[in-house]
Design an enzyme around this catalytic site. Structure first.
Site, PDB file in Angstrom:
ATOM      1  N   GLN A 159      -8.134 -16.229   5.784  1.00 42.61           N
ATOM      2  CA  GLN A 159      -9.136 -16.097   4.714  1.00 42.61           C
ATOM      3  C   GLN A 159      -8.552 -15.566   3.410  1.00 42.61           C
ATOM      4  OE1 GLN A 159     -12.696 -13.779   6.469  1.00 42.61           O
ATOM      5  NE2 GLN A 159     -11.003 -13.489   7.868  1.00 42.61           N
TER       6      GLN A 159
ATOM      7  N   ARG B 268     -13.883  -5.750   4.944  1.00 44.91           N
ATOM      8  CA  ARG B 268     -13.823  -4.294   5.128  1.00 44.91           C
ATOM      9  C   ARG B 268     -15.238  -3.722   5.286  1.00 44.91           C
ATOM     10  NH1 ARG B 268      -9.010  -1.268   4.106  1.00 44.91           N
ATOM     11  NH2 ARG B 268      -8.135  -2.997   2.951  1.00 44.91           N
TER      12      ARG B 268
ATOM     13  N   ARG C  28       0.903  -1.152   0.000  1.00 43.73           N
ATOM     14  CA  ARG C  28       0.000   0.000   0.000  1.00 43.73           C
ATOM     15  C   ARG C  28       0.940   1.200   0.000  1.00 43.73           C
ATOM     16  NH1 ARG C  28      -4.927  -2.730   1.315  1.00 43.73           N
ATOM     17  NH2 ARG C  28      -4.729  -4.236   2.986  1.00 43.73           N
TER      18      ARG C  28
ATOM     19  N   ASP D 273     -10.385  -1.106  -5.092  1.00 48.89           N
ATOM     20  CA  ASP D 273     -10.833   0.191  -5.626  1.00 48.89           C
ATOM     21  C   ASP D 273      -9.817   1.308  -5.385  1.00 48.89           C
ATOM     22  OD1 ASP D 273     -11.482   0.189  -2.933  1.00 48.89           O
ATOM     23  OD2 ASP D 273     -13.187   1.538  -3.210  1.00 48.89           O
TER      24      ASP D 273
ATOM     25  N   ILE E 230     -10.376  -9.895  -1.966  1.00 51.79           N
ATOM     26  CA  ILE E 230     -11.248 -10.942  -1.420  1.00 51.79           C
ATOM     27  C   ILE E 230     -12.615 -10.371  -1.048  1.00 51.79           C
ATOM     28  CG2 ILE E 230      -9.366 -12.383  -0.538  1.00 51.79           C
ATOM     29  CD1 ILE E 230     -10.192 -11.318   2.314  1.00 51.79           C
ATOM     30  N   ASP E 231     -12.716  -9.041  -0.941  1.00 45.70           N
ATOM     31  CA  ASP E 231     -13.925  -8.440  -0.369  1.00 45.70           C
ATOM     32  C   ASP E 231     -15.145  -8.458  -1.292  1.00 45.70           C
ATOM     33  OD1 ASP E 231     -12.266  -7.875   1.768  1.00 45.70           O
ATOM     34  OD2 ASP E 231     -11.897  -5.800   1.161  1.00 45.70           O
TER      35      ASP E 231
ATOM     36  N   GLU F 145     -16.575  -7.958   9.508  1.00 47.88           N
ATOM     37  CA  GLU F 145     -15.746  -7.030  10.296  1.00 47.88           C
ATOM     38  C   GLU F 145     -16.271  -5.596  10.236  1.00 47.88           C
ATOM     39  OE1 GLU F 145     -11.688  -6.523   8.974  1.00 47.88           O
ATOM     40  OE2 GLU F 145     -12.252  -6.576   6.876  1.00 47.88           O
TER      41      GLU F 145
HETATM   42  O1  F6P Z   1      -9.243  -5.695   1.409  1.00 48.94           O
HETATM   43  C1  F6P Z   1      -8.834  -6.951   1.807  1.00 48.94           C
HETATM   44  C2  F6P Z   1      -8.731  -7.037   3.307  1.00 48.94           C
HETATM   45  O2  F6P Z   1      -8.335  -8.355   3.658  1.00 48.94           O
HETATM   46  C3  F6P Z   1      -9.989  -6.657   4.085  1.00 48.94           C
HETATM   47  O3  F6P Z   1     -10.961  -7.662   4.104  1.00 48.94           O
HETATM   48  C4  F6P Z   1      -9.424  -6.315   5.427  1.00 48.94           C
HETATM   49  O4  F6P Z   1     -10.225  -5.380   6.083  1.00 48.94           O
HETATM   50  C5  F6P Z   1      -8.082  -5.715   5.090  1.00 48.94           C
HETATM   51  O5  F6P Z   1      -7.748  -6.147   3.775  1.00 48.94           O
HETATM   52  C6  F6P Z   1      -6.964  -6.083   6.034  1.00 48.94           C
HETATM   53  O6  F6P Z   1      -5.838  -5.350   5.678  1.00 48.94           O
HETATM   54  P1  F6P Z   1      -4.358  -5.684   6.167  1.00 48.94           P
HETATM   55  O7  F6P Z   1      -3.927  -6.933   5.467  1.00 48.94           O
HETATM   56  O8  F6P Z   1      -3.578  -4.505   5.742  1.00 48.94           O
HETATM   57  O9  F6P Z   1      -4.438  -5.895   7.627  1.00 48.94           O
END
Ligand code: F6P
Length: 366
Positions: A286, A196, A74, A105, A151-152, A250
């Site tokens: 997951q 998310r 990121r 997105d 995955i969302d 979540e």
């Molecule tokens: O967008 C994918 C995702 O796995 C979400 O489901 C979750 O909220 C987030 O990324 C977790 O992010 P990280 O891997 O940065 O903790």
């Protein structure tokens, strides 16, 4: 001869490797050159050996591998214009004039911003004498193509994102495992799943495992949900059910927009329904592991379509995102898909759940 870059960005998703493999091989098959950009936008900003030409055999074995073998990040620097200017320079130094971005997105928004600023970024590079006017001549237009890897399953205009069905499979397997121990002890389990701000994984996992109660952001429960949940569960128990599964997305919220914490659900099940209750947070399990057949197929077909979109693009064509709608691989406007996804988030924030549900469902956009 097009020189096409491919990168994966944001949270990894099973199937991303299949997309990279398809882009590389389809590009080579069509006489183009393919480049992998390592570590997402970070690699584009840093350049050097983060950008590597890929041969046919370099992506051998990618299809069945989870995560992303070319890395992801990121990237904060790419969010600033200075970072995007460096990225533009690295593209030109490598002769890359098209970029296929596989991500969620946020990553796709970044890609489109990069495309819209492209002429200005090149001008900046000439003004600051980092590149000569001659060097930028062949790079008038940048083609961007989006592939939705997440995955969302939270992008509007597509029925499925690359990775969502693998994740759903993994959740189902985990809940099946929890089921056996829950049943043995007649316990209740509160299972938190990712997603998310999107409840797709939770909802579909609930349907696929026969959960007793599900909490998702798009459909917050009524104010008397505690009683409703206990009533439903007691009814199931009265029919001889030995276990209770409550799935909590979540991002689940109540009607006042407050997060519904698993701990709170557990306390209610323990105190009001009298059940011995445990919490299982599935976390990154997951997101990991080998992609399911559907994600291998989806990522391959979409990667192929992405390269076709690059080859067919004209300067006037808006950036496409490759989607799947009613089982057909289609191109949609990247900007519109991202804008619609953001409208969903806004509608949820404003508690306009009907609009959110309609906007999220691809059918309504047809
Ligand atoms: O967008 C994918 C995702 O796995 C979400 O489901 C979750 O909220 C987030 O990324 C977790 O992010 P990280 O891997 O940065 O903790």
């Amino acid at each position: 001869k097009r020189r096409i870059g491919v990168l994966t960005s944001g949270g990894d998703a099973p199937g991303m490797n299949g997309a990279v493999r398809a882009v590389v091989r389809m590009a080579i098959h069509n006489g183009c050159e393919a480049f992998a950009i390592y570590e997402g936008y970070d690699g584009l900003v840093k350049g050097g050996d983060m950008i590597k030409e890929m041969r046919w055999e370099d992506v051998r074995g990618f299809l069945s591998e989870g995560g992303t073998l070319i890395g992801t990040a990121r990237c904060m620097e790419f969010m600033e214009r200075a970072g995007r200017t460096k990225a533009a320079k690295n593209m030109i130094l490598n002769g890359i004039d098209a970029l296929v971005v596989c991500g969620g997105d946020g990553s796709l928004t970044g890609a489109d911003k990069f495309r819209s600023e492209w002429p200005e970024l090149l001008q900046d590079l000439v003004d600051t004498k980092e590149l000569t006017a001659d060097q930028i001549v062949p790079f008038k237009h940048l083609n961007i193509v989006g592939l939705v890897g997440s995955i969302d399953n939270d992008l509007s205009m597509t029925d499925a994102t690359i990775g969502c069905y693998t994740s759903l499979t993994r959740i189902c397997e985990a809940v099946d495992s929890v089921d056996t121990t829950a049943s043995s002890h007649q316990r209740a389990f509160v299972v938190e799943v990712m997603g998310r701000h999107c409840g797709w994984l939770a909802l579909m996992a609930g349907v696929a495992t026969g959960a007793d109660f599900i909490f998702i952001p798009e459909n917050p429960p009524d104010s008397d949900w505690e009683e409703q949940m206990c009533r439903t569960i007691k009814k199931h128990r009265a029919k001889g059910k030995r276990k209770t599964i409550v799935i909590v997305a979540e991002g689940a919220i109540d009607e006042n927009n407050n997060k519904i914490p698993c701990g709170m659900v557990k306390d209610i099940l323990s105190k009001k329904a009298g059940l011995d209750t445990r919490i299982t947070t599935l976390g990154h399990v997951q997101r990991g592991g080998t992609p399911c057949a559907y994600d291998r197929m989806l990522s391959t077909l979409q990667g192929v379509e992405a390269v076709k979109a690059v080859i067919e693009a004209t300067p006037e064509t808006p950036s496409p995102v490759i989607c799947i709608v009613e089982n057909k691989i289609v191109r949609r406007s990247l900007v519109e898909a991202v804008a619609q996804t953001q409208e969903v988030a806004k509608a949820i924030g404003e508690k306009d759940f009907n609009t959110a549900m309609k906007l999220r469902d691809a059918e309504f956009t047809e």
